[in-house]
Every structure is written in structure tokens, then in C-alpha cells.
Design an enzyme around this catalytic site. Structure first.
Site, PDB file in Angstrom:
ATOM      1  N   CYS A 192       0.939  -1.205   0.106  1.00 25.65           N
ATOM      2  CA  CYS A 192       0.599   0.056  -0.137  1.00 25.65           C
ATOM      3  C   CYS A 192       1.107   1.396  -0.647  1.00 25.65           C
ATOM      4  O   CYS A 192       1.791   1.225  -0.586  1.00 25.65           O
ATOM      5  CB  CYS A 192      -0.988   0.324   0.990  1.00 25.65           C
ATOM      6  SG  CYS A 192      -1.918   0.891   1.580  1.00 25.65           S
TER       7      CYS A 192
ATOM      8  N   HIS B 253      -7.490  -3.969  -3.600  1.00 24.32           N
ATOM      9  CA  HIS B 253      -6.455  -3.335  -3.059  1.00 24.32           C
ATOM     10  C   HIS B 253      -6.652  -4.002  -1.509  1.00 24.32           C
ATOM     11  O   HIS B 253      -7.315  -4.382  -0.880  1.00 24.32           O
ATOM     12  CB  HIS B 253      -7.083  -1.881  -2.629  1.00 24.32           C
ATOM     13  CG  HIS B 253      -6.010  -1.024  -1.978  1.00 24.32           C
ATOM     14  ND1 HIS B 253      -5.452  -0.612  -3.151  1.00 24.32           N
ATOM     15  CD2 HIS B 253      -5.910  -0.611  -0.820  1.00 24.32           C
ATOM     16  CE1 HIS B 253      -4.321  -0.073  -2.324  1.00 24.32           C
ATOM     17  NE2 HIS B 253      -4.710  -0.418  -0.917  1.00 24.32           N
TER      18      HIS B 253
ATOM     19  N   ASP C   7      -8.871  -3.080  -7.855  1.00 21.61           N
ATOM     20  CA  ASP C   7      -8.487  -2.359  -7.024  1.00 21.61           C
ATOM     21  C   ASP C   7      -9.587  -1.252  -7.708  1.00 21.61           C
ATOM     22  O   ASP C   7      -9.264   0.082  -8.019  1.00 21.61           O
ATOM     23  CB  ASP C   7      -6.634  -2.073  -6.967  1.00 21.61           C
ATOM     24  CG  ASP C   7      -6.697  -1.251  -5.764  1.00 21.61           C
ATOM     25  OD1 ASP C   7      -6.633  -0.210  -5.576  1.00 21.61           O
ATOM     26  OD2 ASP C   7      -5.396  -1.734  -5.639  1.00 21.61           O
TER      27      ASP C   7
END
Length: 229
Positions: A126, A199, A172
Site C-alpha cells: 500500500c 486493494h 482495486d
């Protein structure tokens, strides 16, 4: 990359100091046998929480010494957030207080702890995926691996200076597929893989966890690590 959920963590917390004198903590896990290599693990916006510590444990189980520096210590110490709306909001607030340049100072200190220039690879998730990409551009690392680093889209002018592997989810909600396309266009030497997932697909503590995608990404990650160490 996390299979230690609910298991006992064997690593230890240690103190690190950046070049500007900032002191911060890091979580380190070591393999039971000989070290295959060293890896700096870069956190998500949720801090060096249970999942990131488990990632370190997993790398240790694969034979790698793994260190996760607490990059949020520059703004707030001992951050460990849950994967819920409150955690996301709080994590974004803290992330906004830590610049990539400051994060790289702490990354450099972590790399120094692991042996100095070129000794360690870096893996980020991330926000950490973006930090890992920036480290490959600005610092000396053995290799760089980024999982769903959306901020990479804003840092395409410089090429990474080490073998680099990026993982993105096709579903995502936060990162459009144009990011992966842009990396391929601008930096064809970078290995870019897409997965039928959203995600955070690598984290088994998130609703978006995708076991098959996580397993394949892990296989590719370990493949690169074997190639560079």
C-alpha cells in the site's frame, strides 16, 4: 504474504536512528537457520501492526531476516490500526504528516541496520509500496517489490536502480489500471503483474484478501529474492 495469523510471533522490537537524529522503532524477525538474505518490510497506512509483523515472520520462515521500521513514528508513535473505516481514516491522517523524503531517511537507517548499501531488498505494501518504489529510485537496494502502491503514479520520472517487481489488483478501487500501464510504458524493465483481486489482496486480515492472488504474488516475490541473493 501472511500465514501467521493467530500464531506466536518470534521477532523483537529494536531502536533505530535516522541521519537527522530521529529515533524510531522497528520490528525484526530472524530465520531459525542460516540467512538467505535481508529484507526491509514497509508498512501500510495501518502501522507496524499484527499483519506487518506476521509478514516479517513469514519472510523469516522462508530464510530471510526481515525488519519493518515504524515509519509513522515521525508523526505518532506506536501506531497499530485495524482494517476498518476508523483505521483507514486515522491512517490517512497520519500518512499525510510523513513525507516520502522523511520516510526514506528512516528507510536508509533500516537498510544500514541490515548491512548497508545493496545488502537488503525492500518490500512494501500500500503506502509502503510507494515508499519501496521511491527507495529503488533514490537509495541502494538489492531489489524492490511493491504491492498496490498507488503513489507510484506520481513518481514515474525516475527509473528504479534495482530489479523491481510490482503487484496490482485488477479490481482495486483505489488504483486505476492506468498506473500499471504507465509503469510498463515508462519503465519496461520493471516486472508488473496484475491479479483478479482488489486493494489489499495480500492481507489475510482484510475483507479484500484473495488467497490465490496472494499465493501467486508470494511465489513471484520469493522468485525475485532468490534471483538477487
Amino acid at each position: 504474504m501472511s500465514t501467521q495469523k493467530g500464531g506466536k510471533q518470534q521477532g523483537n522490537w529494536l531502536d533505530l536512528t535516522a541521519s537527522d537524529g530521529h529515533r524510531f522503532r522497528g520490528y525484526e524477525a530472524r530465520p531459525a537457520g542460516a540467512e538467505k538474505g535481508q529484507i526491509l518490510v514497509i508498512q501500510e497506512i495501518f502501522g507496524v501492526n499484527n499483519h506487518i509483523r506476521n509478514v516479517c515472520e513469514d519472510f523469516a520462515a522462508e530464510g530471510y531476516r526481515a525488519l519493518a521500521p515504524a515509519l509513522f513514528d515521525r508523526a505518532e508513535r506506536d501506531v497499530e490500526l485495524a482494517y476498518d473505516d476508523a483505521g483507514i481514516q486515522r491512517g490517512r491522517e497520519i500518512m499525510g504528516k510523513v513525507t516520502i523524503d522523511d520516510a526514506l531517511k528512516d528507510v536508509a537507517a533500516g537498510l544500514a541496520h541490515l548491512g548497508g548499501d545493496g545488502a537488503a531488498a525492500i518490500v512494501g505494501y500500500c503506502w509502503g509500496g510507494t515508499v519501496a518504489w521511491a527507495a529503488a529510485q533514490r537509495l541502494v537496494v538489492r531489489a524492490a517489490i511493491g504491492y498496490y502502491g498507488g503513489g507510484i503514479a506520481n513518481r514515474l520520472d525516475e527509473a528504479p536502480r534495482a530489479p523491481t517487481l510490482l503487484h496490482f489488483g485488477e479490481k482495486d478501487h483505489a488504483i486505476p489500471l492506468t498506473v500499471a500501464d504507465s509503469v510498463r510504458d515508462r519503465h519496461p524493465s520493471v516486472m508488473v503483474h496484475l491479479y483478479p483481486a482488489g486493494h489489499g489482496f495480500n492481507c489475510d486480515e482484510r475483507a479484500s484478501y484473495d488467497a490465490e492472488s496472494a499465493a501467486l504474488a508470494k511465489q513471484r516475490t520469493l522468485g525475485l529474492l532468490r534471483a538477487v541473493f
